[in-house]
Design an enzyme around this catalytic site. Structure first.
Site, PDB file in Angstrom:
ATOM      1  N   ASP A   1      78.907 -50.006 -36.798  1.00  0.00           N
ATOM      2  CA  ASP A   1      79.374 -50.115 -38.187  1.00  0.00           C
ATOM      3  C   ASP A   1      78.732 -51.310 -38.908  1.00  0.00           C
ATOM      4  O   ASP A   1      78.763 -52.437 -38.399  1.00  0.00           O
ATOM      5  CB  ASP A   1      80.910 -50.266 -38.174  1.00  0.00           C
ATOM      6  CG  ASP A   1      81.519 -50.046 -39.549  1.00  0.00           C
ATOM      7  OD1 ASP A   1      81.115 -50.749 -40.506  1.00  0.00           O
ATOM      8  OD2 ASP A   1      82.404 -49.178 -39.678  1.00  0.00           O
TER       9      ASP A   1
ATOM     10  N   CYS B   1      80.540 -52.114 -32.223  1.00  0.00           N
ATOM     11  CA  CYS B   1      80.307 -50.866 -32.948  1.00  0.00           C
ATOM     12  C   CYS B   1      79.090 -51.015 -33.872  1.00  0.00           C
ATOM     13  O   CYS B   1      78.788 -52.105 -34.351  1.00  0.00           O
ATOM     14  CB  CYS B   1      81.545 -50.504 -33.772  1.00  0.00           C
ATOM     15  SG  CYS B   1      81.387 -48.918 -34.643  1.00  0.00           S
TER      16      CYS B   1
ATOM     17  N   ARG C   1      79.665 -53.021 -41.232  1.00  0.00           N
ATOM     18  CA  ARG C   1      80.584 -54.073 -41.680  1.00  0.00           C
ATOM     19  C   ARG C   1      80.981 -55.027 -40.564  1.00  0.00           C
ATOM     20  O   ARG C   1      81.771 -55.947 -40.784  1.00  0.00           O
ATOM     21  CB  ARG C   1      81.836 -53.429 -42.290  1.00  0.00           C
ATOM     22  CG  ARG C   1      81.533 -52.557 -43.498  1.00  0.00           C
ATOM     23  CD  ARG C   1      82.702 -51.655 -43.831  1.00  0.00           C
ATOM     24  NE  ARG C   1      82.953 -50.673 -42.766  1.00  0.00           N
ATOM     25  CZ  ARG C   1      83.935 -49.773 -42.804  1.00  0.00           C
ATOM     26  NH1 ARG C   1      84.747 -49.727 -43.848  1.00  0.00           N
ATOM     27  NH2 ARG C   1      84.097 -48.912 -41.818  1.00  0.00           N
TER      28      ARG C   1
ATOM     29  N   CYS D   1      87.763 -48.006 -37.573  1.00  0.00           N
ATOM     30  CA  CYS D   1      86.526 -47.505 -36.944  1.00  0.00           C
ATOM     31  C   CYS D   1      86.380 -45.996 -37.182  1.00  0.00           C
ATOM     32  O   CYS D   1      87.249 -45.206 -36.805  1.00  0.00           O
ATOM     33  CB  CYS D   1      86.561 -47.798 -35.448  1.00  0.00           C
ATOM     34  SG  CYS D   1      85.044 -47.286 -34.596  1.00  0.00           S
TER      35      CYS D   1
ATOM     36  N   HIS E   1      86.863 -52.455 -33.799  1.00  0.00           N
ATOM     37  CA  HIS E   1      87.359 -52.890 -35.112  1.00  0.00           C
ATOM     38  C   HIS E   1      88.311 -51.859 -35.695  1.00  0.00           C
ATOM     39  O   HIS E   1      88.142 -50.648 -35.480  1.00  0.00           O
ATOM     40  CB  HIS E   1      86.190 -53.151 -36.074  1.00  0.00           C
ATOM     41  CG  HIS E   1      85.413 -51.921 -36.431  1.00  0.00           C
ATOM     42  ND1 HIS E   1      85.564 -51.265 -37.626  1.00  0.00           N
ATOM     43  CD2 HIS E   1      84.497 -51.201 -35.736  1.00  0.00           C
ATOM     44  CE1 HIS E   1      84.765 -50.218 -37.659  1.00  0.00           C
ATOM     45  NE2 HIS E   1      84.104 -50.148 -36.523  1.00  0.00           N
TER      46      HIS E   1
HETATM   47 ZN   LIG Z   1      83.311 -48.452 -35.643  1.00  0.00          ZN
END
Ligand SMILES: [Zn+2]
Length: 210
Positions: free
Chosen positions: A44, A42, A46, A101, A98
């Protein structure tokens, strides 16, 4: 100092540290890459692929998009997959989602999100396929977590259904496909699904390959 300037300064410090540890670090890396892993994860911020696995420069080829999707019309993903499998001959493809998400959460909701609606529509289909099982879970976070796992499994199957993967299985008996889920709350990765080379699929998805 502007926030982006910090990144440039940190880069100078990082490059310096690498040379302190190994004066030929960049000389070796600049010649060629021979990564063992392709990471599809992803976008993201993080969930940095190399950061959470400790993979070093040169060890991991990376593709990231919102909610780690494998869409058959995504030329970016397909080109990365083709190059990683056919040319770099990676031994392992890791599809990592994750918990928490935002893409999966958005797919569970009904908010109109413009272009993003189209990108995450497949996750709504996964929800619909597992509706009974998911709606038995009353806790919202638990339900989201289950859908995160189901999404990883579905996208991993989508990889197995590509002729890129099937051809590599036939020619080289690699790559292994791994479905992982990373936990934002504990920093740990759970291994939830594995597909070995030459695993039989439902016959409709199997290509006759030369
Ligand atoms: Zn995500």
């Amino acid at each position: 100092m502007e926030s982006y300037e910090k990144l440039l300064l940190q880069n100078r410090a990082w490059a310096h540290d690498q040379l302190e540890m190994d004066k030929d670090f960049f000389k070796h890396l600049a010649k060629a890459q021979k990564p063992n892993f392709l990471w599809i994860g992803c976008s993201d911020s993080r969930v940095p692929a190399t950061g959470i696995t400790g993979a070093l420069p040169g060890e991991m080829f990376v593709h990231r998009n919102i909610a780690n999707q494998v869409h058959y019309t995504d030329m970016n993903l397909l080109s990365v997959l083709h190059y990683a499998v056919k040319v770099l001959k990676v031994k392992h493809v890791i599809l990592c989602g994750h918990y928490g998400c935002g893409g999966v959460k958005a797919a569970l909701g009904n908010q109109e999100l413009g272009l993003l609606n189209n990108w995450i529509r497949n996750i709504k289909d996964i929800y619909q396929q597992h509706k009974t099982q998911l709606e038995e879970i009353k806790d919202t976070e638990e339900r989201e977590n289950m859908l995160v796992g189901l999404n990883v499994k579905a996208q991993l199957m989508n990889l197995a259904k590509t002729c890129i993967i099937q051809q590599a299985w036939k020619d080289d008996n690699i790559p292994y496909l791994h479905g992982w889920v990373y936990g934002l709350k504990d920093g740990l990765i759970n291994d939830i699904m594995n597909i070995a080379p030459r695993t039989s699929l439902e016959s409709i998805y199997e290509y006759e390959l030369e």
